[in-house]
Design an enzyme around this catalytic site. Structure first.
Site, PDB file in Angstrom:
ATOM      1  N   GLY A  67       4.220   9.101  -0.390  1.00  0.00           N
ATOM      2  CA  GLY A  67       5.083   9.784   0.849  1.00  0.00           C
ATOM      3  C   GLY A  67       6.236   9.245   0.548  1.00  0.00           C
ATOM      4  N   CYS A  96      -9.982   3.720  10.254  1.00  0.00           N
ATOM      5  CA  CYS A  96      -9.259   3.455   8.889  1.00  0.00           C
ATOM      6  C   CYS A  96      -8.807   2.260   8.638  1.00  0.00           C
ATOM      7  CB  CYS A  96      -8.324   4.958   8.003  1.00  0.00           C
ATOM      8  SG  CYS A  96      -8.162   4.734   6.308  1.00  0.00           S
ATOM      9  N   ILE A 127      -5.094   3.454  -2.822  1.00  0.00           N
ATOM     10  CA  ILE A 127      -6.210   3.804  -1.963  1.00  0.00           C
ATOM     11  C   ILE A 127      -6.892   4.824  -1.931  1.00  0.00           C
ATOM     12  CG2 ILE A 127      -7.996   3.200  -0.327  1.00  0.00           C
ATOM     13  CD1 ILE A 127      -5.669   1.004   0.847  1.00  0.00           C
ATOM     14  N   ASP A 163       7.407   6.936   3.249  1.00  0.00           N
ATOM     15  CA  ASP A 163       7.482   6.548   3.962  1.00  0.00           C
ATOM     16  C   ASP A 163       7.381   4.914   2.615  1.00  0.00           C
ATOM     17  OD1 ASP A 163       8.433   8.051   5.955  1.00  0.00           O
ATOM     18  OD2 ASP A 163       6.682   8.111   6.035  1.00  0.00           O
ATOM     19  N   SER A 164       6.326   5.041   2.373  1.00  0.00           N
ATOM     20  CA  SER A 164       6.019   3.539   0.797  1.00  0.00           C
ATOM     21  C   SER A 164       6.923   3.108   0.546  1.00  0.00           C
ATOM     22  CB  SER A 164       3.891   3.682   1.488  1.00  0.00           C
ATOM     23  OG  SER A 164       4.097   4.984   0.457  1.00  0.00           O
ATOM     24  N   SER A 219       1.264   6.070  -0.501  1.00  0.00           N
ATOM     25  CA  SER A 219       0.553   6.969  -0.388  1.00  0.00           C
ATOM     26  C   SER A 219       1.285   7.795  -1.249  1.00  0.00           C
ATOM     27  CB  SER A 219       0.735   7.386   1.024  1.00  0.00           C
ATOM     28  OG  SER A 219       1.829   7.689   1.011  1.00  0.00           O
ATOM     29  N   GLY A 267       3.854   1.905   4.684  1.00  0.00           N
ATOM     30  CA  GLY A 267       4.958   2.554   5.610  1.00  0.00           C
ATOM     31  C   GLY A 267       4.642   2.931   7.021  1.00  0.00           C
ATOM     32  N   CYS A 288      -6.411  12.837   5.795  1.00  0.00           N
ATOM     33  CA  CYS A 288      -6.288  12.656   4.780  1.00  0.00           C
ATOM     34  C   CYS A 288      -7.641  13.318   3.939  1.00  0.00           C
ATOM     35  CB  CYS A 288      -5.573  11.686   3.818  1.00  0.00           C
ATOM     36  SG  CYS A 288      -5.422  11.676   1.720  1.00  0.00           S
ATOM     37  N   LEU A 295       1.111  -0.900   0.078  1.00  0.00           N
ATOM     38  CA  LEU A 295      -0.048  -0.128  -0.032  1.00  0.00           C
ATOM     39  C   LEU A 295       1.342   0.726  -0.204  1.00  0.00           C
ATOM     40  CD1 LEU A 295      -2.787  -0.433   2.611  1.00  0.00           C
ATOM     41  CD2 LEU A 295      -2.627  -0.587   0.108  1.00  0.00           C
TER      42      LEU A 295
END
Length: 358
Positions: free
Chosen positions: A10, A96, A32, A12-13, A8, A119, A191, A6
């Protein structure tokens, strides 16, 4: 392993993708989409997706956009609005993770892979023969409090590759790997709201309803507010009162009244007893009826300590060793092992008691 990642948009992921790809795993990237396209949000989804596509191209990986706006609206935003309207404090990030990322996504896509990776700053560790939700190396970034509603079945299928990294280490890896979002700022807030003010969002859906602000100790009328749902227990700013500081210490939703107390050291802000009607344990509940554990009631790098007592009806009473500021019904009590290494689960705070009336 075949891993669903997954992402985003960003950093981190993106570092998760780089790390797992470098380890030789077979990856499929998923984004997502949760922001509404009907004026209800200002989410930067298109910009996020552009970065996701750049990461996918860099590593030659498939990317699938998963539309879960309707599910997010019903199960996260709907829950948040219903909770606020009752005078409680919601936790949309926790819902979420539980219902969207590791709920609907897992049911429709993640089950086709060996693992799902994200992440999040957390870890999966083995203890007593089972996989557990472990805290992250970076205490400031640790997100186990956002993941504490996950079930054992969900934990068994998750990877958190950033668990043993600090945020600065993640940034360094991103720069060394020349990731396109290496310098991108972290997202803040909820978000789906993007740049929309949270109070404006509440006003759009719950409206305004003027009510009284009353000093709890004296019953003195101090001013008015535009709706109790705009305020939270422990709040100081935004009350519009002079002669403070004033803190919200209680809400009466039926009468639309805010009760406040004066002073930074007012005991009305604090409590030591926390009652949870239903505790959701990630694994088996503790064998002992009373046990000393670490805990949190909000997102913070700091832990508090207390003794939990499991009552005959399955509810839980925690007695904190220190005063806890701003305990609010609807918040979640997140429990950890005494060594702070393992998150044991969480439960919604109900009735509150303390050394003084709160």
């Amino acid at each position: 392993m075949r891993i669903a990642v997954l992402i985003s948009g960003g950093v981190d992921s993106a570092v998760v993708v780089h790390k797992l790809y470098s380890e030789g795993h077979e990856l499929h990237l998923f984004y997502i989409r949760i922001g509404m396209d009907n004026g209800e949000s200002d989410c930067s989804a298109e910009e996020d997706i552009d970065f996701c596509r750049m990461i996918a191209r860099k590593y030659g990986l498939p990317l699938t956009i998963v539309p879960l706006q309707d599910e997010y609206w019903e199960h996260v935003i709907g829950y948040s609005l219903r909770t606020v309207a009752k005078g409680l404090t919601p936790h949309p990030d926790m819902m979420c993770n539980k219902l969207i990322k590791f709920g609907f996504f897992e049911e429709r896509f993640g089950k086709d892979f060996d693992k799902t990776a994200t992440g999040h700053y957390a870890s999966i560790v083995e203890r007593d023969g089972r996989l557990c939700l472990g805290t992250a190396k970076d205490p400031v970034k640790d997100q186990t409090d956002f993941l504490a509603q996950l079930s054992q079945q969900q934990i068994d299928h998750i990877l958190f590759p950033l668990g043993e990294m600090t945020k600065s280490e993640v940034r360094n890896i991103a720069r060394e790997a020349n990731l396109p979002n290496a310098a991108r700022k972290d997202s803040q807030g909820i978000c789906f709201l993007g740049k929309i003010d949270y109070n404006d969002f509440l006003r759009r859906h719950l409206g305004e309803k003027p009510g009284d602000i009353i000093e709890l100790e004296t019953g003195r009328l101090l001013g008015t507010h535009k709706g109790f749902w705009f305020h939270t227990i422990g709040q100081r700013k935004g009350l519009g009162l002079s002669g403070g500081p004033w803190f919200v210490v209680r809400k009466d939703p039926a009468a639309n009244i805010l009760f406040v107390s004066k002073g930074y050291d007012t005991p009305r802000q604090y409590g030591r007893l926390i009652f949870v009607e239903e505790m959701d344990w990630i694994g088996p509940a503790p064998d002992k009826r009373e046990i000393r554990l670490a805990f949190k009631t909000r997102h913070t790098p700091d832990f508090s300590y207390g003794t939990i007592k499991i009552l005959d009806n399955g509810s839980l009473l925690l007695t904190s060793e220190t005063d806890i500021q701003g305990i609010a019904p609807g918040q979640f009590l997140i429990l950890y092992t005494e060594d702070r290494a393992i998150c044991l689960g969480s439960g919604m705070i109900g009735q509150i008691s303390g050394d003084s009336e709160t």
